[in-house]
Motif scaffolding. Structure first.
Motif, PDB file in Angstrom:
ATOM      1  N   UNK A  86     -17.432 -20.688   0.958  1.00 13.67           N
ATOM      2  CA  UNK A  86     -17.580 -21.322  -0.356  1.00 13.67           C
ATOM      3  C   UNK A  86     -18.504 -22.532  -0.270  1.00 13.67           C
ATOM      4  N   UNK A  87     -18.329 -23.339   0.760  1.00 16.48           N
ATOM      5  CA  UNK A  87     -19.170 -24.522   0.918  1.00 16.48           C
ATOM      6  C   UNK A  87     -20.618 -24.149   1.218  1.00 16.48           C
ATOM      7  N   UNK A  88     -20.809 -23.072   1.987  1.00 16.34           N
ATOM      8  CA  UNK A  88     -22.169 -22.605   2.269  1.00 16.34           C
ATOM      9  C   UNK A  88     -22.868 -22.204   0.981  1.00 16.34           C
ATOM     10  N   UNK A  89     -22.122 -21.564   0.070  1.00 13.64           N
ATOM     11  CA  UNK A  89     -22.686 -21.218  -1.228  1.00 13.64           C
ATOM     12  C   UNK A  89     -23.068 -22.444  -2.027  1.00 13.64           C
ATOM     13  N   UNK A  90     -22.206 -23.487  -1.987  1.00 13.04           N
ATOM     14  CA  UNK A  90     -22.510 -24.732  -2.705  1.00 13.04           C
ATOM     15  C   UNK A  90     -23.735 -25.420  -2.107  1.00 13.04           C
ATOM     16  N   UNK A  91     -23.891 -25.313  -0.770  1.00  8.42           N
ATOM     17  CA  UNK A  91     -25.008 -25.983  -0.097  1.00  8.42           C
ATOM     18  C   UNK A  91     -26.284 -25.153  -0.109  1.00  8.42           C
ATOM     19  N   UNK A  92     -26.178 -23.885  -0.506  1.00  2.00           N
ATOM     20  CA  UNK A  92     -27.347 -23.011  -0.482  1.00  2.00           C
ATOM     21  C   UNK A  92     -27.760 -22.607   0.913  1.00  2.00           C
ATOM     22  N   UNK A  93     -26.781 -22.516   1.813  1.00  3.70           N
ATOM     23  CA  UNK A  93     -27.061 -22.139   3.203  1.00  3.70           C
ATOM     24  C   UNK A  93     -26.536 -20.744   3.488  1.00  3.70           C
ATOM     25  N   UNK A  94     -27.300 -19.911   4.189  1.00  2.00           N
ATOM     26  CA  UNK A  94     -26.767 -18.604   4.600  1.00  2.00           C
ATOM     27  C   UNK A  94     -25.764 -18.777   5.740  1.00  2.00           C
ATOM     28  N   UNK A  95     -24.735 -17.940   5.733  1.00  3.88           N
ATOM     29  CA  UNK A  95     -23.743 -17.997   6.810  1.00  3.88           C
ATOM     30  C   UNK A  95     -24.383 -17.553   8.131  1.00  3.88           C
ATOM     31  N   UNK A  96     -23.917 -18.097   9.254  1.00  6.65           N
ATOM     32  CA  UNK A  96     -24.428 -17.664  10.564  1.00  6.65           C
ATOM     33  C   UNK A  96     -24.166 -16.176  10.794  1.00  6.65           C
ATOM     34  N   UNK A  97     -24.968 -15.586  11.664  1.00  7.50           N
ATOM     35  CA  UNK A  97     -24.829 -14.165  11.981  1.00  7.50           C
ATOM     36  C   UNK A  97     -23.457 -13.870  12.584  1.00  7.50           C
ATOM     37  N   UNK A  98     -22.888 -12.718  12.196  1.00  8.69           N
ATOM     38  CA  UNK A  98     -21.580 -12.309  12.715  1.00  8.69           C
ATOM     39  C   UNK A  98     -21.743 -11.414  13.934  1.00  8.69           C
ATOM     40  N   UNK A  99     -20.642 -11.259  14.652  1.00  8.51           N
ATOM     41  CA  UNK A  99     -20.637 -10.338  15.786  1.00  8.51           C
ATOM     42  C   UNK A  99     -20.663  -8.905  15.264  1.00  8.51           C
ATOM     43  N   UNK A 100     -21.045  -7.916  16.096  1.00 11.77           N
ATOM     44  CA  UNK A 100     -21.048  -6.518  15.647  1.00 11.77           C
ATOM     45  C   UNK A 100     -19.681  -6.059  15.141  1.00 11.77           C
ATOM     46  N   UNK A 101     -18.601  -6.495  15.808  1.00 16.71           N
ATOM     47  CA  UNK A 101     -17.267  -6.075  15.383  1.00 16.71           C
ATOM     48  C   UNK A 101     -16.933  -6.634  13.997  1.00 16.71           C
ATOM     49  N   UNK A 102     -17.299  -7.893  13.769  1.00 16.63           N
ATOM     50  CA  UNK A 102     -17.014  -8.497  12.476  1.00 16.63           C
ATOM     51  C   UNK A 102     -17.859  -7.871  11.378  1.00 16.63           C
ATOM     52  N   UNK A 103     -19.097  -7.554  11.709  1.00 13.11           N
ATOM     53  CA  UNK A 103     -19.934  -6.887  10.709  1.00 13.11           C
ATOM     54  C   UNK A 103     -19.365  -5.521  10.337  1.00 13.11           C
ATOM     55  N   UNK A 104     -18.832  -4.816  11.340  1.00 15.31           N
ATOM     56  CA  UNK A 104     -18.260  -3.496  11.091  1.00 15.31           C
ATOM     57  C   UNK A 104     -17.042  -3.594  10.179  1.00 15.31           C
TER      58      UNK A 104
END
Length: 631
Positions: A86-104
């Protein structure tokens, strides 16, 4: 995923604290800071400050402190990742890249929330239709209003193997992944609706997204309750039913009740108690405890008093031990006569439930009682077994400071109960009449000084003992003043046990009188303790006089309990200010002076009340008025 600290620092730099706190409270400019009434506890005078320059908030009333991330977690009920997103959205920042397992996993869950929301809407429409008549009748029989059913999104699943599948425009694979369809292992058989002929309870996460459902069978059939299966969207052990609604209310009131089922939560909410959640038919898991601790430091487990409920409570106690931290624990309230919260509220009203909640046992008292109550401890071998089990409980606590204190407390209680302490003691912490001797009495009757943890005197020990005497004279005060009395910190475990027993007795019968309460305490083996506390009282509060009118006793007891709580808060705030003396602002120095004045005023008022002078003055004035004397 582990989010890089640098990314979190960037969020804190870009998003002002006031932008996050502002929607929840009305902020007023106060110099370089902003202030408001605290969102974490009830207050009328602002003591909650927000400092955008230093990127934190702090409440001088309850001690709440944190940054933008902790505010979203503690006040809005978000998990850590949800708050950061939520804060990343307010700041206009993209979230850091996720691990392959989390992306899955995220990919698997993509779109499932929308599918679940469509299903919730369909279930709700069914409840209002002709087909939902049986479900509406059940809701009415349980004493729930249509407004309550609508507020909780209750619905109905018809007795059909394919009604939902045909009603929702979504791929069958997504309906299966969302837990709405059952796909047989035999691929030659068609998928079918999981929920059929059931009253439906939607389940939401802390971000108010629909993640699953619970269904109660209407008519014969098994199981009585059916939940969505664990999958990409739903994980029963990591969710608490109603936490999305209960958490904000719990953070404000400081209380959270964990009950067994959906209907208990809903019945309590209709009665006016919003701070209830349920683990959906299972004992509390470690993850569910962590969720509850985000809302309040000491949730109360209110499980049914039957064998199953007691087993669930004990499993929760054992699971909680490794997770304990300073300030985080559990309390336990056993419902009377095998009732559940729904039964209790319908029969005796919300006040009976709140009284039960106020008398809940701390975790350490629950463990001590479960290991010693009703156990034959006449031989050294049996007592050694109890001591060993208590040691094992303490050893399972991972936090070193909490473990050490549990060990000390268990040792003190064991020694007080089974090791000879004085001439008036029979060698098991009991007097010759067989009644337990309170620790504070043993300490003043020639006891040795090595029982430090429980024998330490609290600052308001005499006043608290007088309050217990007031409850013994006027049991109804446990109902009218229970919340204030329950908040008082008591060092002596025997007095804690007596207070809890009084609360349990009154919760079972709010009309209980003095004689009936004494009989109830006698049955619990606490009659002699109650008599000892009464005889030992040396303070002359109005409520310690059995002939005082009930209304006056209630007023003065509530006043004394409030004064003691106020003094405890003042002591804590003074300690904080002393620790930060070199960096205090002018406003904080003025606050110190105000605290000193307020402390002296409260102490003077307590002295008047404790010596009966207020009551005597009013009685004299009344007598003078009746005699026609200008007083």
């Amino acid at each position: 995923m582990s989010i890089p600290p640098a990314f979190l620092d960037e969020l804190r730099m870009r998003v002002p604290v006031s932008d996050v706190v502002g929607p929840a409270v009305k902020l007023i400019r106060a110099g370089r800071e902003m202030k408001a009434c605290c969102p974490f506890h009830k207050e009328k005078t602002p003591s909650f400050y927000v400092n955008d320059e230093k990127a934190f908030y702090h409440c001088f009333g309850c001690g709440a402190h944190g940054d933008i991330i902790t505010f979203l977690m503690e006040q809005a009920g978000q998990d850590f990742r949800g708050a950061v997103e939520q804060l990343a959205g307010m700041a206009g920042l993209p979230m850091p890249e996720e691990s392959p397992e989390q992306r899955e996993r995220a990919k698997a869950a993509q779109g499932l929330h929308d599918v679940a929301a469509l299903a919730e809407a369909w279930f709700t429409r069914n409840l209002r239709s002709d087909a939902g008549a049986s479900a509406r009748a059940y809701i009415q029989d349980r004493g729930l209003s249509q407004e309550t059913a609508a507020r909780f999104g209750m619905g109905f699943a018809p007795d059909s193997r394919g009604a939902l599948m045909n009603a929702i425009d979504a791929p069958m694979a997504k309906l299966v992944d969302a837990g709405l369809l059952v796909q047989p292992d035999d691929d030659r058989r068609d998928a079918y609706d999981r929920f059929r002929s059931r009253l439906i309870f939607p389940i939401h996460d802390t971000r108010n997204r629909t993640v699953g459902f619970g269904g109660r069978i209407l008519g014969p059939g098994e199981p009585k309750y059916l939940n969505s299966p664990d999958g990409p969207l739903f994980d029963k052990g990591r969710l608490l039913y109603n936490l999305n609604r209960a958490a904000p209310a719990a953070r404000k009131s400081g209380r959270l009740a964990v009950v067994e089922g959906y209907m208990d939560v809903i019945a309590l909410a209709q009665a006016g108690f919003a701070e209830a959640v349920a683990p959906m038919g299972t004992a509390m898991t470690e993850d569910q405890m962590k969720l509850a601790w985000r809302a309040v430091p000491e949730p109360v487990l209110c499980f049914d008093g039957d064998a199953a409920g007691l087993r669930a409570a004990h499993r929760a106690a054992i699971r909680a031990l490794p997770l304990l931290e300073p300030g985080k624990s559990l309390r336990f309230a056993v419902l009377p006569d095998g009732k559940d919260p729904d039964d209790l509220v319908r029969a005796s009203g919300l006040k009976a439930f709140e009284t039960l909640l106020a008398g809940a046992e701390p975790l350490i008292d629950y463990l001590w009682r479960s290991e010693t109550e009703g156990v034959d401890l006449k031989t050294p071998e049996r007592r050694a077994a109890v001591r060993q089990r208590l040691g094992e409980h303490a050893s399972s606590i991972e936090d070193g400071s909490v473990q050490q204190l549990y060990r000390s407390e268990f040792k003190a209680r064991f020694d007080a109960a089974f090791v000879q302490r004085g001439r008036g003691d029979d060698g098991r912490g009991r007097n010759r009449g067989g009644a337990a001797i309170p620790v504070w009495m043993r300490a003043t009757a020639g006891a040795t000084s090595d029982v430090k943890t429980t024998a330490q005197r609290t600052p308001f020990e005499r006043e608290i003992s007088a309050i217990i005497v007031g409850l013994l004279h006027f049991p109804q005060l446990a109902d009218t003043c229970g919340e204030a009395i329950a908040d008082l910190e008591i060092a002596d475990p025997e007095i804690v046990r007596l207070r809890a027993a009084i609360f349990r007795a009154v919760a079972g019968n709010p009309a209980l009188d003095k004689t009936s309460l004494h009989s109830d305490l006698e049955r619990r083996g606490l009659g002699q303790l109650a008599e000892t506390v009464t005889v030992s009282n040396r303070l002359d509060f109005s409520f310690t006089r059995s002939r005082t009118p009930g209304a006056r006793a209630a007023e003065d007891l509530a006043c004394v309990a409030g004064h003691l709580m106020a003094l405890a808060h003042i002591n804590d705030e003074e300690a904080d200010l002393r620790a930060r003396y070199d960096s205090l602002s002018q406003e904080e120095f003025e606050r110190r002076s105000a605290l000193t004045y307020e402390k002296l005023r409260i102490q003077d008022e307590l002295r008047l009340l404790a010596h009966g002078r207020r009551l005597e003055a009013e009685e004299a004035a009344t007598a003078a008025a009746e005699a026609g004397i200008d007083h």
